[in-house]
Design an enzyme around this catalytic site. Structure first.
Site, mmCIF file in Angstrom:
data_model
loop_
_atom_site.group_PDB
_atom_site.id
_atom_site.type_symbol
_atom_site.label_atom_id
_atom_site.label_comp_id
_atom_site.label_asym_id
_atom_site.label_seq_id
_atom_site.Cartn_x
_atom_site.Cartn_y
_atom_site.Cartn_z
ATOM 1 N N GLY A 171 0.819 -1.207 0.000
ATOM 2 C CA GLY A 171 0.000 0.000 0.000
ATOM 3 C C GLY A 171 0.852 1.257 0.000
ATOM 4 O O GLY A 171 2.085 1.206 -0.021
ATOM 5 N N GLN A 192 -8.476 -3.037 5.866
ATOM 6 C CA GLN A 192 -9.299 -2.127 5.079
ATOM 7 C C GLN A 192 -8.944 -0.677 5.422
ATOM 8 O O GLN A 192 -8.714 -0.344 6.583
ATOM 9 C CB GLN A 192 -10.773 -2.395 5.385
ATOM 10 C CG GLN A 192 -11.733 -1.840 4.374
ATOM 11 C CD GLN A 192 -13.176 -2.134 4.733
ATOM 12 O OE1 GLN A 192 -13.891 -1.276 5.225
ATOM 13 N NE2 GLN A 192 -13.617 -3.365 4.506
ATOM 14 N N SER A 243 -6.208 5.812 13.487
ATOM 15 C CA SER A 243 -6.844 6.797 12.612
ATOM 16 C C SER A 243 -7.496 7.911 13.410
ATOM 17 O O SER A 243 -8.147 7.665 14.428
ATOM 18 C CB SER A 243 -7.899 6.127 11.730
ATOM 19 O OG SER A 243 -8.642 7.091 11.015
ATOM 20 N N GLU A 281 -10.043 9.276 12.502
ATOM 21 C CA GLU A 281 -11.484 9.057 12.386
ATOM 22 C C GLU A 281 -12.080 8.565 13.698
ATOM 23 O O GLU A 281 -13.284 8.714 13.942
ATOM 24 C CB GLU A 281 -11.778 8.041 11.276
ATOM 25 C CG GLU A 281 -11.495 8.531 9.869
ATOM 26 C CD GLU A 281 -12.547 9.494 9.341
ATOM 27 O OE1 GLU A 281 -13.714 9.380 9.756
ATOM 28 O OE2 GLU A 281 -12.187 10.363 8.520
ATOM 29 N N TYR A 303 -15.232 1.544 10.067
ATOM 30 C CA TYR A 303 -13.771 1.679 10.006
ATOM 31 C C TYR A 303 -13.227 2.262 11.307
ATOM 32 O O TYR A 303 -12.272 1.745 11.897
ATOM 33 C CB TYR A 303 -13.400 2.570 8.826
ATOM 34 C CG TYR A 303 -11.938 2.959 8.765
ATOM 35 C CD1 TYR A 303 -10.981 2.078 8.278
ATOM 36 C CD2 TYR A 303 -11.520 4.223 9.173
ATOM 37 C CE1 TYR A 303 -9.637 2.431 8.210
ATOM 38 C CE2 TYR A 303 -10.190 4.588 9.107
ATOM 39 C CZ TYR A 303 -9.248 3.693 8.632
ATOM 40 O OH TYR A 303 -7.928 4.051 8.578
#
Length: 318
Positions: free
Chosen positions: A12, A84, A126, A128, A150
């Protein structure tokens, strides 16, 4: 003796940049993919390191697979960047999201504990996870309030790392990463969608760039800088969690405006906001305070949104 680093998710964006950085520091780098024979190594190729990284197959949600790979490669450091990576996709595939992030993190931690060889562990968290906290910048002490599958999975991983660090004395850290971009970003991410769309408009291949909510605000940083922070967290004397961010918040509309400016196009003639691209739940504003990692480890990233857009548009990898 050189160190060995095991990077889960080496193909990635972050994995490729981290591999490049560690190779420059003399590491032996072993990367993992679910299928080493069939994985997309194009990002490693673009960075010129495809022949310098050993790639092995690993199923992160299978304890036996993780144990076999870790015991076989004998790493000094493990960087868990797999799983993911899309908030939008997590609403469509919530179970896969939880398994690929939370279960994988738990398996890696448990294997490290079981082997008892002092392996240092970095987990990619994250921003988030903080949810909507208004315009007050988040710190490492801000409570987590995830608003997507997520973010829920990343929050679970954060507490797993914290628990293993405190319960077993493991050198395990979470880097709570704000959004970070580069030309290696997959096309499903909105920033790359913006860059590709503007390029296509400039070339005459399309007329409109269609996006969802343009009034979301994020701390967008430069990925090659952020992998250096990952590395630094595992070189410290004490294991800690760190918020890795630029400290500057920009709206998606401003990011898009920068892209049209770079391409010398009029934004009003080519931009549309489409309800179909809006997420079931989205954070309206996300601000970060990275002062802890700057104070303790000396790391900072100060690239502006315009600089990042220019680098992505002209494919400047570093």
């Amino acid at each position: 003796m050189s160190k060995t680093a095991l990077i889960a998710g080496v193909t990635g964006q972050d994995g490729a940049y981290l591999a490049h950085h560690l190779l420059e520091h003399g590491y032996r780098v072993v990367g993992t993919s679910r299928d080493a024979q069939m994985c997309d190594t194009s990002r490693l190729g673009r960075l010129g390191i495809i022949d310098d990284v050993e790639i092995v197959s690993l199923a992160p949600n299978d304890f036996r697979s993780v144990l076999k790979v870790v015991s076989g490669t004998q790493p000094n450091e493990i960087y868990n960047l797999a799983g993911q990576t899309s908030v939008g996709l997590s609403f469509e595939q919530p179970v896969e999201c939880m398994e690929s992030i939370s279960v994988a993190t738990l398996n890696l931690l448990e294997v490290i504990r079981y082997l008892g060889e002092g392996i240092r562990f970095f987990s990619a968290g994250s921003s988030e996870c903080f949810g909507d906290i208004g315009e007050t910048p988040a710190t490492e002490e801000t409570p987590l309030h995830p608003r997507s599958p997520y973010a829920v999975a990343k929050s679970a991983s954060f507490w797993q790392v914290s628990t293993y660090r405190e319960a077993y004395g493991m050198f395990a850290c979470t880097g709570i990463l704000a959004n970070h971009e580069s030309p290696l970003r997959p096309k499903r991410f909105v920033t790359q969608k913006v860059i590709d769309g503007v390029r296509s408009i400039k070339a005459g291949r399309q007329d409109k760039l269609q996006l969802g909510n343009l009034e979301v605000w994020r701390d967008w940083g430069w990925a090659p800088d952020y992998v250096k922070a990952m590395h630094l967290t595992l070189q410290a004397d004490t294991a800690n969690d760190y918020l890795i961010a630029s400290g500057t918040t920009t709206s998606l509309r401003q990011f898009v405006e920068c892209a049209f400016d770079v391409a010398e196009l009029e934004i009003d003639n080519h931009l549309e906001s489409v309800d179909a691209f809006k997420r079931p739940a989205d954070l309206s504003y996300s601000a970060m305070d990275p002062s802890s990692i700057k104070h303790k480890l000396g790391w900072s990233s100060v690239r502006t949104a315009k600089e990042i857009v220019e680098k992505m548009y002209f494919e400047d990898l570093f």
